[in-house]
Design a protein around this motif. Structure first.
Motif, PDB file in Angstrom:
ATOM      1  N   ALA A 192       0.372  16.418 -32.478  1.00 32.03           N
ATOM      2  CA  ALA A 192      -0.109  17.645 -33.115  1.00 32.03           C
ATOM      3  C   ALA A 192      -1.009  17.322 -34.299  1.00 32.03           C
ATOM      4  O   ALA A 192      -2.048  17.972 -34.496  1.00 32.03           O
ATOM      5  N   LEU A 193      -0.633  16.314 -35.093  1.00 28.73           N
ATOM      6  CA  LEU A 193      -1.450  15.917 -36.244  1.00 28.73           C
ATOM      7  C   LEU A 193      -2.823  15.432 -35.798  1.00 28.73           C
ATOM      8  O   LEU A 193      -3.850  15.842 -36.347  1.00 28.73           O
ATOM      9  N   ILE A 194      -2.852  14.587 -34.801  1.00 33.35           N
ATOM     10  CA  ILE A 194      -4.121  14.048 -34.299  1.00 33.35           C
ATOM     11  C   ILE A 194      -5.004  15.183 -33.776  1.00 33.35           C
ATOM     12  O   ILE A 194      -6.192  15.282 -34.106  1.00 33.35           O
ATOM     13  N   TYR A 195      -4.415  16.054 -32.970  1.00 28.21           N
ATOM     14  CA  TYR A 195      -5.154  17.183 -32.416  1.00 28.21           C
ATOM     15  C   TYR A 195      -5.677  18.078 -33.545  1.00 28.21           C
ATOM     16  O   TYR A 195      -6.836  18.501 -33.535  1.00 28.21           O
ATOM     17  N   LEU A 196      -4.825  18.373 -34.510  1.00 26.00           N
ATOM     18  CA  LEU A 196      -5.192  19.262 -35.602  1.00 26.00           C
ATOM     19  C   LEU A 196      -6.339  18.694 -36.439  1.00 26.00           C
ATOM     20  O   LEU A 196      -7.259  19.424 -36.818  1.00 26.00           O
ATOM     21  N   HIS A 252      -6.430  25.413 -40.806  1.00 26.97           N
ATOM     22  CA  HIS A 252      -5.424  24.449 -40.362  1.00 26.97           C
ATOM     23  C   HIS A 252      -4.574  23.901 -41.512  1.00 26.97           C
ATOM     24  O   HIS A 252      -3.638  23.148 -41.285  1.00 26.97           O
ATOM     25  N   TYR A 253      -4.929  24.254 -42.733  1.00 23.37           N
ATOM     26  CA  TYR A 253      -4.318  23.669 -43.926  1.00 23.37           C
ATOM     27  C   TYR A 253      -2.791  23.821 -43.946  1.00 23.37           C
ATOM     28  O   TYR A 253      -2.061  22.853 -44.174  1.00 23.37           O
ATOM     29  N   SER A 254      -2.301  25.023 -43.682  1.00 25.13           N
ATOM     30  CA  SER A 254      -0.852  25.221 -43.739  1.00 25.13           C
ATOM     31  C   SER A 254      -0.141  24.462 -42.622  1.00 25.13           C
ATOM     32  O   SER A 254       0.973  23.971 -42.809  1.00 25.13           O
ATOM     33  N   GLN A 255      -0.767  24.335 -41.458  1.00 27.12           N
ATOM     34  CA  GLN A 255      -0.175  23.560 -40.371  1.00 27.12           C
ATOM     35  C   GLN A 255      -0.083  22.079 -40.748  1.00 27.12           C
ATOM     36  O   GLN A 255       0.905  21.417 -40.421  1.00 27.12           O
ATOM     37  N   LEU A 256      -1.098  21.569 -41.426  1.00 31.35           N
ATOM     38  CA  LEU A 256      -1.069  20.174 -41.886  1.00 31.35           C
ATOM     39  C   LEU A 256       0.087  19.962 -42.857  1.00 31.35           C
ATOM     40  O   LEU A 256       0.772  18.943 -42.796  1.00 31.35           O
ATOM     41  N   ARG A 257       0.316  20.916 -43.731  1.00 26.53           N
ATOM     42  CA  ARG A 257       1.422  20.809 -44.690  1.00 26.53           C
ATOM     43  C   ARG A 257       2.772  20.843 -43.974  1.00 26.53           C
ATOM     44  O   ARG A 257       3.675  20.098 -44.321  1.00 26.53           O
ATOM     45  N   THR A 258       2.895  21.664 -42.960  1.00 34.43           N
ATOM     46  CA  THR A 258       4.135  21.738 -42.187  1.00 34.43           C
ATOM     47  C   THR A 258       4.415  20.399 -41.513  1.00 34.43           C
ATOM     48  O   THR A 258       5.555  19.906 -41.539  1.00 34.43           O
ATOM     49  N   ILE A 259       3.407  19.796 -40.944  1.00 29.41           N
ATOM     50  CA  ILE A 259       3.570  18.485 -40.302  1.00 29.41           C
ATOM     51  C   ILE A 259       3.940  17.441 -41.350  1.00 29.41           C
ATOM     52  O   ILE A 259       4.798  16.586 -41.117  1.00 29.41           O
ATOM     53  N   GLY A 260       3.317  17.496 -42.513  1.00 27.59           N
ATOM     54  CA  GLY A 260       3.643  16.560 -43.591  1.00 27.59           C
ATOM     55  C   GLY A 260       5.094  16.679 -44.019  1.00 27.59           C
ATOM     56  O   GLY A 260       5.782  15.679 -44.237  1.00 27.59           O
ATOM     57  N   ARG A 261       5.589  17.914 -44.140  1.00 30.65           N
ATOM     58  CA  ARG A 261       6.997  18.121 -44.496  1.00 30.65           C
ATOM     59  C   ARG A 261       7.923  17.555 -43.417  1.00 30.65           C
ATOM     60  O   ARG A 261       8.959  16.957 -43.720  1.00 30.65           O
ATOM     61  N   LEU A 286      -2.871   8.063 -37.291  1.00 27.29           N
ATOM     62  CA  LEU A 286      -4.010   8.971 -37.259  1.00 27.29           C
ATOM     63  C   LEU A 286      -5.312   8.195 -37.395  1.00 27.29           C
ATOM     64  O   LEU A 286      -6.248   8.387 -36.618  1.00 27.29           O
ATOM     65  N   SER A 287      -5.378   7.301 -38.358  1.00 30.26           N
ATOM     66  CA  SER A 287      -6.581   6.515 -38.588  1.00 30.26           C
ATOM     67  C   SER A 287      -6.943   5.679 -37.363  1.00 30.26           C
ATOM     68  O   SER A 287      -8.105   5.619 -36.955  1.00 30.26           O
ATOM     69  N   GLU A 288      -5.940   5.054 -36.754  1.00 30.40           N
ATOM     70  CA  GLU A 288      -6.194   4.250 -35.553  1.00 30.40           C
ATOM     71  C   GLU A 288      -6.655   5.118 -34.396  1.00 30.40           C
ATOM     72  O   GLU A 288      -7.528   4.718 -33.626  1.00 30.40           O
ATOM     73  N   GLU A 289      -6.092   6.291 -34.268  1.00 40.46           N
ATOM     74  CA  GLU A 289      -6.433   7.163 -33.157  1.00 40.46           C
ATOM     75  C   GLU A 289      -7.809   7.794 -33.308  1.00 40.46           C
ATOM     76  O   GLU A 289      -8.495   7.997 -32.313  1.00 40.46           O
ATOM     77  N   LEU A 290      -8.213   8.104 -34.527  1.00 37.07           N
ATOM     78  CA  LEU A 290      -9.539   8.687 -34.720  1.00 37.07           C
ATOM     79  C   LEU A 290     -10.605   7.672 -34.361  1.00 37.07           C
ATOM     80  O   LEU A 290     -11.613   8.022 -33.758  1.00 37.07           O
ATOM     81  N   GLY A 342      10.756  10.148 -45.170  1.00 34.56           N
ATOM     82  CA  GLY A 342      10.165  10.017 -46.496  1.00 34.56           C
ATOM     83  C   GLY A 342       8.690   9.650 -46.476  1.00 34.56           C
ATOM     84  O   GLY A 342       7.996   9.810 -45.467  1.00 34.56           O
ATOM     85  N   ARG A 343       8.232   9.143 -47.598  1.00 38.73           N
ATOM     86  CA  ARG A 343       6.811   8.783 -47.719  1.00 38.73           C
ATOM     87  C   ARG A 343       6.436   7.644 -46.781  1.00 38.73           C
ATOM     88  O   ARG A 343       5.297   7.556 -46.342  1.00 38.73           O
ATOM     89  N   GLN A 344       7.388   6.797 -46.453  1.00 41.07           N
ATOM     90  CA  GLN A 344       7.105   5.712 -45.511  1.00 41.07           C
ATOM     91  C   GLN A 344       6.685   6.288 -44.150  1.00 41.07           C
ATOM     92  O   GLN A 344       5.731   5.810 -43.538  1.00 41.07           O
ATOM     93  N   GLN A 345       7.370   7.309 -43.701  1.00 40.47           N
ATOM     94  CA  GLN A 345       7.037   7.929 -42.415  1.00 40.47           C
ATOM     95  C   GLN A 345       5.707   8.675 -42.512  1.00 40.47           C
ATOM     96  O   GLN A 345       4.930   8.703 -41.558  1.00 40.47           O
ATOM     97  N   MET A 346       5.425   9.241 -43.671  1.00 41.88           N
ATOM     98  CA  MET A 346       4.145   9.909 -43.870  1.00 41.88           C
ATOM     99  C   MET A 346       3.006   8.889 -43.810  1.00 41.88           C
ATOM    100  O   MET A 346       1.973   9.136 -43.176  1.00 41.88           O
ATOM    101  N   ARG A 347       3.201   7.719 -44.444  1.00 46.44           N
ATOM    102  CA  ARG A 347       2.183   6.665 -44.398  1.00 46.44           C
ATOM    103  C   ARG A 347       1.964   6.182 -42.965  1.00 46.44           C
ATOM    104  O   ARG A 347       0.844   5.916 -42.555  1.00 46.44           O
ATOM    105  N   ARG A 348       3.065   6.062 -42.214  1.00 46.19           N
ATOM    106  CA  ARG A 348       2.957   5.629 -40.819  1.00 46.19           C
ATOM    107  C   ARG A 348       2.119   6.633 -40.023  1.00 46.19           C
ATOM    108  O   ARG A 348       1.244   6.263 -39.244  1.00 46.19           O
ATOM    109  N   ALA A 349       2.371   7.918 -40.222  1.00 45.24           N
ATOM    110  CA  ALA A 349       1.614   8.950 -39.519  1.00 45.24           C
ATOM    111  C   ALA A 349       0.126   8.853 -39.860  1.00 45.24           C
ATOM    112  O   ALA A 349      -0.732   8.973 -38.972  1.00 45.24           O
ATOM    113  N   LEU A 350      -0.188   8.601 -41.116  1.00 45.00           N
ATOM    114  CA  LEU A 350      -1.590   8.454 -41.512  1.00 45.00           C
ATOM    115  C   LEU A 350      -2.230   7.221 -40.878  1.00 45.00           C
ATOM    116  O   LEU A 350      -3.391   7.257 -40.481  1.00 45.00           O
ATOM    117  N   ARG A 351      -1.453   6.138 -40.776  1.00 41.88           N
ATOM    118  CA  ARG A 351      -1.992   4.930 -40.148  1.00 41.88           C
ATOM    119  C   ARG A 351      -2.283   5.174 -38.669  1.00 41.88           C
ATOM    120  O   ARG A 351      -3.341   4.813 -38.165  1.00 41.88           O
TER     121      ARG A 351
END
Length: 130
Positions: free
Chosen positions: A50-54, A75-84, A102-106, A91-100
């Motif tokens: 969902a994050l990648i698609y969004l 899409h801003y509120s949806q991004l915040r929901t996914i972040g939560r 995302l970066s690889e997938e883009l 925690g923040r470790q899982q958030m960092r993983r999601a960003l990594r």
């Protein structure tokens, strides 16, 4: 929605194709077929998809609207929901993983810009600072 991202070992975060030996992760010895069926992992993968698609939708919308401020994106509120969600499961470790992921997938030159965009949307979720 069909999965659009690569698969990772849920424990050590390495790509399956780099670490899978006889169904086990060669780094952390996780049984990958069993780990892939865990309900929490399925939900996590759904949220990553969902994050990648969004973010891809944000890129399209932003381009057609002259890239306004992040809070103006629909899409801003949806991004915040996914972040939560990511904060709640790891925690923040899982958030960092999601960003990594995302970066690889883009896989584009502007991946870091969209990563920063998501970081801004996640500001103050669990102490996250953009």
């Amino acid at each position: 929605m069909k999965s659009i991202k690569q698969e990772y070992c849920p424990n050590c975060d390495m790509h399956y194709n780099e670490v899978c030996v006889d169904g086990r992760c060669s780094i952390c010895d996780t049984d990958l077929p069993i780990a892939k069926t865990a309900p929490q992992l399925a939900q996590q993968n759904k949220e990553l998809d969902a994050l990648i698609y969004l973010v891809r939708e944000c890129r399209k919308w932003g381009k057609s609207h002259d890239f306004p401020a992040a809070r103006e994106y629909p899409h801003y509120s949806q991004l915040r929901t996914i972040g939560r969600f990511f904060f709640e499961i790891g925690g923040r470790q899982q958030m960092r993983r999601a960003l990594r992921v995302l970066s690889e997938e883009l896989g584009t030159a502007d991946a870091s810009n969209w990563g920063r965009f998501v970081e801004f949307a996640w500001d103050d979720i669990g102490g996250w600072k953009a």
